[in-house]
Scaffold this motif. Structure first.
Motif, PDB file in Angstrom:
ATOM      1  N   SER A  77       0.861  -1.365   0.117  1.00 59.57           N
ATOM      2  CA  SER A  77       0.009  -0.128  -0.099  1.00 59.57           C
ATOM      3  C   SER A  77       0.910   1.139   0.036  1.00 59.57           C
ATOM      4  CB  SER A  77      -1.036  -0.006   1.274  1.00 59.57           C
ATOM      5  OG  SER A  77      -1.654  -1.196   1.279  1.00 59.57           O
ATOM      6  N   ALA A  78       1.948   1.246   0.683  1.00 62.62           N
ATOM      7  CA  ALA A  78       2.827   2.498   0.737  1.00 62.62           C
ATOM      8  C   ALA A  78       3.335   2.631  -0.327  1.00 62.62           C
ATOM      9  CB  ALA A  78       3.675   2.008   1.933  1.00 62.62           C
ATOM     10  N   ALA A  79       3.865   1.425  -1.049  1.00 61.45           N
ATOM     11  CA  ALA A  79       4.721   1.601  -2.357  1.00 61.45           C
ATOM     12  C   ALA A  79       3.695   2.128  -3.517  1.00 61.45           C
ATOM     13  CB  ALA A  79       5.409   0.120  -2.723  1.00 61.45           C
ATOM     14  N   LYS A  80       2.638   1.663  -3.638  1.00 64.40           N
ATOM     15  CA  LYS A  80       1.521   2.218  -4.417  1.00 64.40           C
ATOM     16  C   LYS A  80       1.270   3.541  -4.391  1.00 64.40           C
ATOM     17  CE  LYS A  80      -1.330  -1.823  -4.827  1.00 64.40           C
ATOM     18  NZ  LYS A  80      -2.895  -2.139  -4.677  1.00 64.40           N
ATOM     19  N   SER A  81       1.185   4.184  -3.017  1.00 65.36           N
ATOM     20  CA  SER A  81       0.777   5.527  -2.772  1.00 65.36           C
ATOM     21  C   SER A  81       2.063   6.408  -3.201  1.00 65.36           C
ATOM     22  CB  SER A  81       0.506   5.791  -1.499  1.00 65.36           C
ATOM     23  OG  SER A  81      -0.143   4.877  -0.838  1.00 65.36           O
ATOM     24  N   LEU A  82       3.150   6.141  -2.862  1.00 63.11           N
ATOM     25  CA  LEU A  82       4.513   6.765  -3.268  1.00 63.11           C
ATOM     26  C   LEU A  82       4.625   6.682  -4.637  1.00 63.11           C
ATOM     27  CD1 LEU A  82       6.942   5.436  -0.722  1.00 63.11           C
ATOM     28  CD2 LEU A  82       6.219   7.731  -0.918  1.00 63.11           C
ATOM     29  N   ALA A  83       4.560   5.341  -5.525  1.00 62.05           N
ATOM     30  CA  ALA A  83       4.496   5.510  -7.114  1.00 62.05           C
ATOM     31  C   ALA A  83       3.528   6.312  -7.671  1.00 62.05           C
ATOM     32  CB  ALA A  83       4.661   4.159  -7.597  1.00 62.05           C
ATOM     33  N   GLN A  84       2.458   6.386  -7.310  1.00 65.67           N
ATOM     34  CA  GLN A  84       1.212   7.056  -7.648  1.00 65.67           C
ATOM     35  C   GLN A  84       1.620   8.495  -7.441  1.00 65.67           C
ATOM     36  OE1 GLN A  84      -2.785   6.174  -6.672  1.00 65.67           O
ATOM     37  NE2 GLN A  84      -3.330   6.380  -8.988  1.00 65.67           N
ATOM     38  N   SER A  85       1.750   8.953  -6.293  1.00 70.38           N
ATOM     39  CA  SER A  85       1.695  10.370  -6.158  1.00 70.38           C
ATOM     40  C   SER A  85       2.869  10.955  -6.660  1.00 70.38           C
ATOM     41  CB  SER A  85       1.747  10.714  -4.505  1.00 70.38           C
ATOM     42  OG  SER A  85       2.914  10.061  -3.810  1.00 70.38           O
ATOM     43  N   LEU A  86       4.162  10.200  -6.966  1.00 68.58           N
ATOM     44  CA  LEU A  86       5.068  10.727  -7.584  1.00 68.58           C
ATOM     45  C   LEU A  86       5.513  10.464  -8.994  1.00 68.58           C
ATOM     46  CD1 LEU A  86       7.809   9.075  -5.034  1.00 68.58           C
ATOM     47  CD2 LEU A  86       7.626  11.715  -5.329  1.00 68.58           C
ATOM     48  N   ASP A  87       4.380   9.731  -9.662  1.00 68.70           N
ATOM     49  CA  ASP A  87       4.132   9.405 -10.933  1.00 68.70           C
ATOM     50  C   ASP A  87       5.479   8.821 -11.772  1.00 68.70           C
ATOM     51  OD1 ASP A  87       2.690   9.300 -13.185  1.00 68.70           O
ATOM     52  OD2 ASP A  87       3.268  11.204 -13.909  1.00 68.70           O
ATOM     53  N   ILE A  88       6.033   7.573 -10.683  1.00 69.64           N
ATOM     54  CA  ILE A  88       6.849   6.995 -11.355  1.00 69.64           C
ATOM     55  C   ILE A  88       6.718   5.525 -11.108  1.00 69.64           C
ATOM     56  CG2 ILE A  88       8.634   8.564 -10.572  1.00 69.64           C
ATOM     57  CD1 ILE A  88       9.364   7.316  -8.102  1.00 69.64           C
ATOM     58  N   PRO A  89       7.370   4.791 -12.185  1.00 69.13           N
ATOM     59  CA  PRO A  89       6.907   3.250 -12.057  1.00 69.13           C
ATOM     60  C   PRO A  89       7.107   2.598 -10.664  1.00 69.13           C
ATOM     61  CG  PRO A  89       8.729   3.646 -13.742  1.00 69.13           C
ATOM     62  CD  PRO A  89       8.638   4.931 -12.717  1.00 69.13           C
TER      63      PRO A  89
END
Ligand code: KG4
Length: 339
Positions: free
Chosen positions: A95-107
């Motif tokens: 969940s944490a990884a998904k939030s980070l990737a989505q908010s930073l717009d990176i893979p």
């Protein structure tokens, strides 16, 4: 092209976040262990593990960024262990990884925990071109398997445990003798002062696969042995038990290396820290003219550096995911192509 990847590992009882550049340069590898929380239960309690991951994840993230002297905006991708492991524990990291990737717009790069234990051997400075293909023995608290590694994402599982993992057997035998948790390092220490010749415990042979393992019979044999005695020296039982475990691991791994005609054996996972195992593997490797490697400091037991390292190769191979990524508690080791 240079890539800086932040990885999260939360599959069991360690919350770890690491930042690694180009698959090998470790800029930070912060590991928050929950051993103190679980030790009085003699094993990992899943509910406690989840809560502890939730509490630790943000401070560990901050510490990892601080140690690397970077910010989230410096990251090229976010990687995460999505299995195998405890479902609730994995969910915290994913969940944490998904939030980070989505908010930073990176893979977002999903990583298999078992595969990363193999990769940990390739984060050392002395890796040779001839180290791949290799045979890898993964020995941890949750897994024990022998894999023929042809390249990243290209594996053949030669055999795995039919019951307990080797680390689990260490932990359970330590619990039987009230030695504390985790049992591996305690038995390792005690065995150094014990006499292994006092008792020869059974070494399981699996009829249909010479590379498969079984440790539950050994565990039961230790239980019956100590139950049948009025007193015993824990050091001697520890040494005899350890000799049986290490003997089986060495035997099967070198047989596997011979069968695949590889020149390199890579040992990974928490049990790879065992001093007797290291000695026995090294001695046999010298005898057989093979090279054996163990992960560098901080990379044998669970850590996020090995996740970030392997993620670099997955990123280059286009093995990325989107926010629909789900955890897979019983994720098998499998070839790339299916995320
Ligand atoms: O790889 P790891 O940190 O977690 C899993 O992915 O399971 O491995 C933990 C396991 C535990 O069972 C622990 O008892 C064992 O590794 N271990 C050892 C030693 N240090 C840790 N086993 C034998 N000897 C050691 N020195």
């Amino acid at each position: 092209m240079s890539k800086t990847i932040l990885a999260i590992e939360s599959s069991c009882d360690e919350t770890s976040i690491s930042i690694v550049k180009d698959g090998v340069h470790i800029l930070s590898n912060v590991i928050a262990s929950q051993i103190d929380l679980h030790s009085r239960f003699g094993g990992v309690v899943p509910e406690i593990a989840c809560r502890a991951h939730e509490e630790a994840i943000l401070p560990v993230l901050q510490e990892s960024l601080d140690k690397a002297q970077l910010t989230l905006q410096d990251m090229d991708a976010i990687a995460v262990t999505y299995g195998p492991g405890l479902i609730g524990a994995l969910l915290v990291g994913v969940s944490a990884a998904k939030s980070l990737a989505q908010s930073l717009d990176i893979p977002l790069i999903p990583v298999n925990h078992i595969e990363s234990h193999v990769y940990a051997n390739f984060m050392r400075d002395d890796v040779l071109d001839t180290d791949m293909p290799c045979v890898s023995l993964i020995v941890s608290g949750g897994n024990t398997l022998l894999v023929y590694v042809k390249g990243w994402g290209d594996y053949e599982i030669m055999g795995q445990t039919r019951d307990d993992a080797a680390g689990e057997a260490y932990d359970k035998v330590a619990k039987m003798m009230n030695l504390g948790y985790p049992g591996g390092p305690i038995i390792d220490q005690l065995a150094q002062k014990g006499d292994a010749s006092l008792k020869k415990f059974p070494r399981a042979r699996i009829k249909d696969n010479p590379y498969a393992f079984s440790f539950s019979g050994l565990k039961t044999a230790v239980l019956y042995y100590i139950e049948g005695l009025e007193t015993y020296k824990v050091e001697d039982v520890a040494a005899s038990f350890q000799e049986a475990v290490v003997g089986v691991l060495v035997d099967k791994t070198f047989k596997a290396a011979k069968a695949k005609q590889v020149s390199h054996i890579a040992v990974g996972g928490g049990v790879a820290l065992n001093s007797e195992l290291r000695k026995a593997f090294q001695a046999k490797a010298e005898e057989e003219g093979l090279r054996v490697s163990f992960p560098g400091k901080g990379l044998s037991a669970d850590n996020a550096a090995m996740i970030a390292g392997l993620a670099y190769h997955r990123l280059l191979a286009g093995q990325v995911s989107d926010v629909s990524l789900d955890v897979d508690p019983s994720l098998p080791l499998r070839n790339w192509g299916t995320v």
